[in-house]
Write an enzyme that holds these catalytic residues in place. Structure first.
Site, PDB file in Angstrom:
ATOM      1  N   HIS A 198       0.599  -1.341   0.101  1.00 41.79           N
ATOM      2  CA  HIS A 198       0.102   0.038  -0.263  1.00 41.79           C
ATOM      3  C   HIS A 198       0.613   1.197   0.624  1.00 41.79           C
ATOM      4  CE1 HIS A 198      -3.325   2.806   1.419  1.00 41.79           C
ATOM      5  NE2 HIS A 198      -3.750   2.251   0.581  1.00 41.79           N
ATOM      6  N   ASP A 232     -11.363  -6.548   4.917  1.00 40.00           N
ATOM      7  CA  ASP A 232     -11.300  -4.650   4.675  1.00 40.00           C
ATOM      8  C   ASP A 232     -10.108  -4.649   4.211  1.00 40.00           C
ATOM      9  OD1 ASP A 232     -13.499  -5.765   6.772  1.00 40.00           O
ATOM     10  OD2 ASP A 232     -11.986  -6.476   8.363  1.00 40.00           O
ATOM     11  N   LEU A 233     -10.822  -3.532   3.280  1.00 41.40           N
ATOM     12  CA  LEU A 233      -9.494  -2.596   2.153  1.00 41.40           C
ATOM     13  C   LEU A 233      -8.679  -1.915   3.149  1.00 41.40           C
ATOM     14  CD1 LEU A 233      -8.491  -2.407  -0.507  1.00 41.40           C
ATOM     15  CD2 LEU A 233     -10.048  -0.168  -0.996  1.00 41.40           C
ATOM     16  N   ASP A 234      -7.152  -2.882   2.677  1.00 43.47           N
ATOM     17  CA  ASP A 234      -6.459  -2.044   3.417  1.00 43.47           C
ATOM     18  C   ASP A 234      -5.945  -2.357   5.501  1.00 43.47           C
ATOM     19  OD1 ASP A 234      -5.418  -1.803   0.423  1.00 43.47           O
ATOM     20  OD2 ASP A 234      -6.233   0.585   1.700  1.00 43.47           O
ATOM     21  N   GLU A 235      -6.619  -3.508   5.366  1.00 40.73           N
ATOM     22  CA  GLU A 235      -6.591  -3.408   6.456  1.00 40.73           C
ATOM     23  C   GLU A 235      -5.923  -5.261   7.375  1.00 40.73           C
ATOM     24  OE1 GLU A 235     -10.255  -1.835   8.956  1.00 40.73           O
ATOM     25  OE2 GLU A 235     -10.465  -0.190   7.626  1.00 40.73           O
TER      26      GLU A 235
END
Length: 290
Positions: A198, A232-235
């Site tokens: 990311h 969970d996006l980017d988590e």
């Protein structure tokens, strides 16, 4: 040297409720199998009621004969301590598929480290939703598969991707700036086997245009985050983060150029740790023995 020094090397990774006797039981079992422990790391979240983690590397003479025996016999010890565990062999190189879109800096870093021998992994295929990087990938002798993705064809494209992955017997996937969100079903099929980079120091500046957002805030540090993907996006569980100090002279474009450097460093390091089985996932965190 790889064949002679590491062909008899194996790795045992363990997580279980912490309690007395774990280290002794594991060590005694390996000794009984004539294994020689060359490295051992352990960590407990809490000695009283916490979770215990352990990573052991050992050499095993007569490897082909004894490794299956250890694999089968360890199950009884694992059951007695309620262990989640896996046993890996050094001689079996992992197979990595790389997903990429248009930007090439993370891909090139992985390819260079692979060709130089820094990453002990096989890269049978690179998959992309664009055709821009075909010549670069094929110049390394690696197969390139162009699978376009649109909103309407997303599920069909993912099915094609899965078929390619299965055909090459891929062990894990690296998203080297692959600018598509994977579906929950795809993520579920490869739990803790998809590493993403990311372009931000999570949890800050989530979403699009992170470097513009960072510039607007006048940041003094920029960063990148390598993590396993989840629904969970980017988590997902964070594997590694890299930072770079900047100042008021950096414009948004300067931040983006500098950001590419921290992105490729963080991603390559995370991939290397995954290859060497140094990562244990705990809830939404990672325990990394390095």
């Amino acid at each position: 040297m790889y064949e002679t020094h590491l062909s008899n090397r194996a790795r045992l990774l363990i997580s279980c409720p912490d309690q007395p006797g774990i280290v002794a039981a594991v060590s005694q079992y390996l000794q009984e199998q004539q294994a020689n422990i060359v490295q051992s790391d352990q960590y407990s979240t809490d000695p009283e009621g916490g979770t215990f983690f352990m990573r052991i590397e050992f050499n095993l003479p007569s490897f082909e004969e004894r490794f299956p025996r250890i694999l089968q016999g360890f199950a009884s010890i694992a059951d007695s301590f309620q262990m989640s565990w896996r046993l890996e062999q050094e001689r079996k190189r992992k197979k990595m598929a790389v997903f990429v879109s248009k930007e090439d800096h993370c891909l090139l870093e992985l390819l260079w480290r692979w060709r130089s021998g820094e990453l002990e992994v096989d890269i049978p295929v690179v998959i992309s939703n664009h055709d821009h990087l075909r010549d670069i990938v094929e110049s390394y002798g690696i197969a390139f598969r162009h699978i376009p993705v649109t909103k309407e064809t997303k599920l069909q494209a993912e099915q094609q991707q899965k078929e390619v992955i299965d055909s090459y017997d891929i062990d894990f996937i690296v998203l080297a700036r692959y600018m598509q969100i994977l579906s929950p079903s795809f993520v579920k099929s490869f739990q803790h086997k998809v590493i993403n980079i990311h372009h931000s120091f999570l949890p800050a500046f989530i979403g699009a245009n992170p470097y513009q957002k960072a510039f607007d805030r006048g940041v003094k540090l920029i960063g990148a985050t390598a993590h396993y993907i989840t629904d969970d996006l980017d988590e997902g569980p964070i594997i590694d983060q890299e930072v770079l100090r900047v100042n008021h002279r950096y414009g948004a474009k300067d931040l983006k150029v500098a950001g590419r450097n921290v992105e490729k460093i963080a991603l390559a390091r995370a991939v290397d740790w995954h290859i060497q089985d140094k990562i244990l996932v705990y809830e939404n965190k990672t325990i990394i023995f390095n």
